[in-house]
Design an enzyme around this catalytic site. Structure first.
Site, PDB file in Angstrom:
ATOM      1  N   CYS A 629       2.823  -2.845  -9.371  1.00  0.00           N
ATOM      2  CA  CYS A 629       1.607  -3.207  -9.883  1.00  0.00           C
ATOM      3  C   CYS A 629       0.954  -4.148  -8.922  1.00  0.00           C
ATOM      4  O   CYS A 629       1.671  -4.908  -8.239  1.00  0.00           O
ATOM      5  CB  CYS A 629       1.455  -3.670 -11.357  1.00  0.00           C
ATOM      6  SG  CYS A 629       2.047  -2.663 -12.596  1.00  0.00           S
ATOM      7  N   THR A 630      -0.259  -4.489  -8.743  1.00  0.00           N
ATOM      8  CA  THR A 630      -0.799  -5.268  -8.030  1.00  0.00           C
ATOM      9  C   THR A 630      -0.921  -6.673  -8.883  1.00  0.00           C
ATOM     10  O   THR A 630      -1.411  -6.699  -9.697  1.00  0.00           O
ATOM     11  CB  THR A 630      -2.347  -5.079  -7.728  1.00  0.00           C
ATOM     12  OG1 THR A 630      -2.408  -3.679  -7.715  1.00  0.00           O
ATOM     13  CG2 THR A 630      -2.699  -5.801  -6.558  1.00  0.00           C
TER      14      THR A 630
END
Ligand SMILES: [Zn+2]
Length: 777
Positions: A629-630
């Site tokens: 995930c960012t």
């Protein structure tokens, strides 16, 4: 003659009233916003009045549009009142076939204070005095300005409230010199003096004069624009039973007078509604335009002190003349149709007036008051005529247009307002039309995509397409500003579509936003495992290529390295501006990809992959959740998105667009960021310099703006790769994505470059081996 005796003979006048359609204010707001801006010079406008029969007053049509409702003579303004500004419109002009057009001026002041502080007496005497004092000049031109109006206004463009004050300037003689009639010859209804035949004759003659002037205006091009409708002022000559009407001209007046056998009268079109009892003896108030008429006769015709006969000419109604009637050949039906346009008399009066002397109009000038220094003028003309407000008091009127505007219209107006205001002072060369017509393509509708889209709205960008393959999840709304929890329900909506819809909900239906759900193919992500998958991806590639071709600017906002490869290649292949934004945990990068060789630096600006010495490959393999995930500091996306959009706006204002030269790194200071200075004048747009890259860090709160040239063996933007794509299209993309990373390295020449570099390094190491060892000891 004593003044007290005179007072009984004073003529009374009936002032005009204003009727302003909302469309006038809307047009004027536009004019203020787009062209007048801070300019406070008066702008020429026009108003119209018509003469409708008194019977209409009492019937169904009791709306405010009738010119004579409630005993008022209304000057009407609408959006066409500003059309006189449009020089093109008057050039190949349609004839202004209103019953009568009056010229006017509007002065839009910039502040409410300015409105309050404006000296109303000085304003009306500065802008309202007809040009009578000037010697010579076309009589027609002077006459055209004799009856006019002024508007002073302040428009609050933010809340659509307007304060305004109309004036119908009338020259006024000094006190004690007011216009009066001769006491032995009080005003009389013309019908009581003239025969039925003479009355009909008068109306017929006036009508003929009207037709003649209209015909001339149509035939003679230069008179077309000057045509303002039926004559306001004219000469009536009676000889025995016969009545003639002539256009008002000094020469005609002299000729007729010299002939001696005519009774010469001055006629004027009196729009004042006729009184209900036509048999009254007492003279009603006369039309407002008579005041300047008498001043005109005094000053221009030198009739001061003389007794003259004036006819207040009052037709019951005046219809527009159908233009096709003018071309009709003279025959019975045409004559009949023309006769139908004649009007009955609505209570015309004959007045015997003593004309004030020309110098009765000369008031002591301001130099006689406190200020004795500056002015050299000995006297001045003085005008009256400010309109009374709704409570019949001298004062301005107030208006709020908000209830009349649709919510959509209000939204569009309000959105544009801040941008338009930027043009007033800050950035006059701001090209809002270019911005609003720019087609943007946002690859990624996540944290960055949402933030970029919202900032684009702020700049008035109306065309936004979003591409994403994800669905809105419960973790999104807090950070991704276009989504709400409702978008996450039932497995979540498509991100691209949900974002596109949200943009319209925020900024209204003028926003052309759309969402496209597709997966961007990536090197290292094989899509050939099943024929179905390959067919889908092939279609996605086609769609993506079309989207790129149709757009002006591409924002690359995806969250993996390798998903940036194909868009970077396509942008260079189709020569599209591309702005790339990428986030780390606490650092970010915004950059533009170069397209061609910059003239000043003689090198093309690099792309996202130019600094790499490896080809893009699957970076999602072997990643833990926090790596997939960012994971970034929440403020980061907004900073990067804002920078990306601001950079685009600056680039769009440079003639070279994305290839606008980037500032050279500073050689003198230790700072990485070149400032705006003389040395960078040639590399700036109206909005400032345009860096190639902006790299920021939230741990140190610093920015760097390095400029990095393109790498000749770049796997995304090198000529070799672009040529290979142009040659093989889909097959090239397929190979790049589905074979291992050596394919791209080979095509781009990166493999050869690496081998060469390795060989050189080896040679270098061998050479320096001894020296290195020695040094370390
Ligand atoms: Zn590159």
């Amino acid at each position: 003659m004593s003044t007290t005796k005179n007072n009984n003979n004073l003529l009374k006048f009936h002032p005009f009233s204003s009727t302003v359609e909302p469309s006038f204010w809307l047009s004027l707001s536009k004019l203020k916003l787009h062209s007048l801006k801070l300019n406070e010079d008066p702008v020429p406008i026009q108003g119209s009045f018509s003469i409708t029969p008194p019977t209409i007053r009492n019937s169904k049509d009791s709306g405010s549009n009738n010119s004579s409702v409630g005993g008022l003579v209304r000057i009407r303004l609408d959006q066409s009142s500003l059309s006189s500004l449009d020089t093109n419109a008057t050039k190949d002009c349609t004839i202004q076939n209103e019953v009568r057009i009056l010229p006017g001026k509007v002065l839009v002041v910039n502040t409410k204070e300015g409105f309050k502080q404006c000296d109303k007496n000085e304003f009306i005497s500065t802008h309202g005095v007809p040009p009578l004092q000037e010697e010579g000049g076309e009589e027609e031109a002077v006459l055209a300005k004799l009856a006019s109006f002024l508007v002073l206004t302040y428009m609050n463009l933010k809340d659509h409230s307007i304060v305004y004050w109309f004036a119908f300037p009338a020259l006024t003689p000094k006190s004690g010199k007011a216009i009066s009639y001769i006491s032995q010859q009080p005003p009389q209804l013309l019908q009581q003096i003239w025969s039925q035949g003479q009355m009909e004759n008068l109306h017929e003659e006036y009508h003929k004069l009207r037709m003649l002037q209209l015909q001339t205006a149509i035939q003679e091009k230069e008179k077309k624009a000057a045509y303002k409708g039926c004559p306001l002022y004219f000469i009536i000559a009676s000889q025995e039973d016969k009545i003639q009407c002539h256009a008002l001209s000094y020469q005609t007046f002299v000729n007729l007078t010299n002939e001696g056998n005519h009774n010469v009268m001055f006629g004027f079109l009196d729009a004042t509604p006729s009184s209900s009892s036509s048999q009254q003896q007492q003279a009603p108030p006369m039309g407002w335009i008579l005041r300047n008429y008498i001043a005109y006769l005094s000053i221009k015709y030198k009739l001061g002190g003389m007794n003259v006969q004036i006819v207040s000419f009052k037709p019951k109604m005046l219809r527009r003349i159908p233009l096709d009637l003018l071309n009709e050949k003279e025959n019975e039906s045409a004559t009949l149709k023309k006769k139908e346009l004649y009007s009955e008399d609505g209570g015309s009066f004959l007045l015997n007036v003593t004309v004030p002397h020309a110098n009765d109009y000369q008031w002591p000038s301001a130099s006689n008051t406190t200020d004795t220094t500056a002015t050299t003028k000995q006297h001045a003309y003085k005008c009256v005529g400010w309109e009374l407000n709704a409570r019949s008091k001298p004062g301005p009127r107030f208006l709020n247009l908000t209830p009349l505007l649709s919510p959509t219209h209000l939204a569009v107006q309000a959105m544009d307002l801040n941008l338009r205001l930027m043009k007033w002072r800050m950035i006059p060369s701001l090209n809002l039309d270019k911005l609003s017509s720019t087609k943007t393509l946002l690859l990624g509708a996540g944290t960055l995509g949402c933030a970029v889209a919202r900032t684009l709205l702020g700049w008035g960008i109306k065309n936004i397409t979003l591409v994403d393959n994800g669905k809105v999840s419960y973790s999104n709304p807090a950070r991704q500003s276009l989504f709400t929890l409702a978008d996450c329900e039932n497995g979540g909506k498509d991100k691209a579509n949900a974002a596109a819809l949200a943009l319209q909900q925020i900024a209204g239906p003028t926003i052309q936003s759309s969402g496209v759900n597709l997966t961007i193919p990536m090197p290292g992500h094989d899509f050939t495992s099943t024929p179905d998958e390959e067919a889908t991806v092939q279609k996605d590639i086609e769609t993506l290529v079309n989207l790129v071709e149709q757009s002006d600017v591409i924002f690359l906002l995806t969250d993996t390295r390798e998903s940036r490869w194909l868009p970077a290649l396509l942008a260079r292949s189709y020569s599209k501006m591309l702005i790339n934004a990428a986030l780390g945990f606490d650092s970010w990068l915004v950059m533009r990809h170069g397209l061609s060789t910059c003239t000043s630096t003689k090198s093309r600006l690099g792309c996202y992959f130019c600094s790499d010495i490896v080809a893009p490959e699957n970076s999602m393999k072997d990643r833990t959740l926090d790596q997939q995930c960012t994971v970034t500091r929440p403020g980061l996306a907004n900073i990067a998105a804002s920078m990306a959009v601001e950079l685009m706006v600056s680039l769009l204002h440079h003639e070279d667009g994305v290839d606008a030269p980037a500032p050279a790194p500073s050689t003198t200071s230790t700072s990485y960021s070149p400032g705006i200075g003389a040395q960078n004048d040639n590399v700036s747009s109206p909005l400032g310099i345009m860096p190639h890259q902006i790299r920021g860090s939230l741990t140190s709160y610093t920015l760097m703006t390095p400029t990095i040239p393109a790498f000749q063996c770049c796997t995304a933007c090198s000529d070799a790769v672009v040529d290979a794509y142009k040659k093989d299209g889909y097959e090239f993309v397929k190979k790049a994505c589905c074979s291992d990373s050596t394919f791209l390295k080979d095509v781009s020449g990166l493999s050869a470059f690496q081998e060469e570099a390795a060989a050189k390094m080896e040679a270098f190491m061998e050479e320096e081996d001894d020296w290195d060892l020695e040094d370390e000891e």
